[in-house]
Write an enzyme that holds these catalytic residues in place. Structure first.
Site, PDB file in Angstrom:
ATOM      1  N   CYS A  46     118.039  68.128  63.679  1.00 18.22           N
ATOM      2  CA  CYS A  46     117.749  69.383  62.968  1.00 18.22           C
ATOM      3  C   CYS A  46     118.650  70.499  63.485  1.00 18.22           C
ATOM      4  O   CYS A  46     118.669  70.790  64.681  1.00 18.22           O
ATOM      5  CB  CYS A  46     116.289  69.751  63.162  1.00 18.22           C
ATOM      6  SG  CYS A  46     115.841  71.356  62.465  1.00 18.22           S
ATOM      7  N   PHE A  47     119.369  71.142  62.585  1.00 19.68           N
ATOM      8  CA  PHE A  47     120.369  72.105  63.043  1.00 19.68           C
ATOM      9  C   PHE A  47     119.796  73.435  63.517  1.00 19.68           C
ATOM     10  O   PHE A  47     120.513  74.239  64.090  1.00 19.68           O
ATOM     11  CB  PHE A  47     121.478  72.325  62.032  1.00 19.68           C
ATOM     12  CG  PHE A  47     121.081  72.611  60.600  1.00 19.68           C
ATOM     13  CD1 PHE A  47     119.855  73.140  60.254  1.00 19.68           C
ATOM     14  CD2 PHE A  47     121.990  72.359  59.570  1.00 19.68           C
ATOM     15  CE1 PHE A  47     119.518  73.415  58.934  1.00 19.68           C
ATOM     16  CE2 PHE A  47     121.681  72.634  58.246  1.00 19.68           C
ATOM     17  CZ  PHE A  47     120.438  73.159  57.935  1.00 19.68           C
TER      18      PHE A  47
END
Length: 206
Positions: A46-47
């Site tokens: 997840c960025f």
């Protein structure tokens, strides 16, 4: 991974506007970047949490979340999360090599997630959260390969499996910025979700 034929057709341009300025660093998200600075792109789950790890590093000039490594041109986040576009959630990192080195950033990358999980990172599952390094020069690729081998040795000594991280040339895989909601998300939402968790194993140095 999906095939090119299975991927959504996408569009000819971004379907949304991207902020011009980094909410934390006050720098330009999409440039122009200072002369002599380098760019490297990191996908490690997840960025949201990944971006925060990098903007906190001294010498990093700006960070930008986006999608890279897939087939669909100018995808939107809902498409990416289906896994059909082939993109990974990615953080573009622009840095001053006089203040922080590529190997320094690779240490943040390797220690910041579990690179042995394939299409998964913690509770997040799918091709979009796989581990990828997108390099912008032969020197970056060499550093990526060297540190991958070194970290594999460290992981194996503690009983972990094989690293699944891909190393790809950035110029062969267009980077598409994510919408405003995803830029510096954890700055605006300090208690927001972050599914990243490293192995607790450090990258060995020579």
């Amino acid at each position: 991974m999906p095939t090119r034929e299975e991927a959504p057709p996408g569009r000819a341009a971004l379907a949304y506007e991207v902020p011009k300025t980094h909410a934390v660093l006050g720098t330009a998200l999409q440039g122009p970047y200072p002369e002599g600075f380098e760019v490297m792109n990191f996908a490690l789950g997840c960025f949201w949490g990944a971006e925060r790890r990098f903007w906190e590093v001294p010498g990093v000039w700006t960070t930008l979340t986006g999608f890279q490594g897939g087939f669909t041109p100018f995808p939107v986040d809902d498409e990416v999360r289906t896994g059909r576009t082939g993109h990974a959630e990615t953080v573009r990192v622009v840095f001053d090599p006089a203040k922080v080195s590529c190997p320094d950033l690779l240490r943040v990358f390797w220690e910041g997630h579990d690179p042995t999980q394939g299409f998964r990172q913690g509770n997040d599952v799918g091709t979009h959260v796989r581990s990828v390094l997108f390099t912008h020069s032969p020197a970056q690729r060499e550093a990526a390969e060297r540190t991958r081998a070194r970290y594999q040795e460290a992981l194996a000594s503690f009983g972990h499996g094989t690293i699944t991280t891909e190393i790809m040339p950035a110029d062969a895989h267009p980077f598409y910025p994510a919408r405003a909601h995803h830029q510096q998300y954890l700055h605006r939402n300090p208690a927001g979700y972050c599914g990243l968790g490293g192995t607790g194993i450090t990258l060995r140095t020579p």
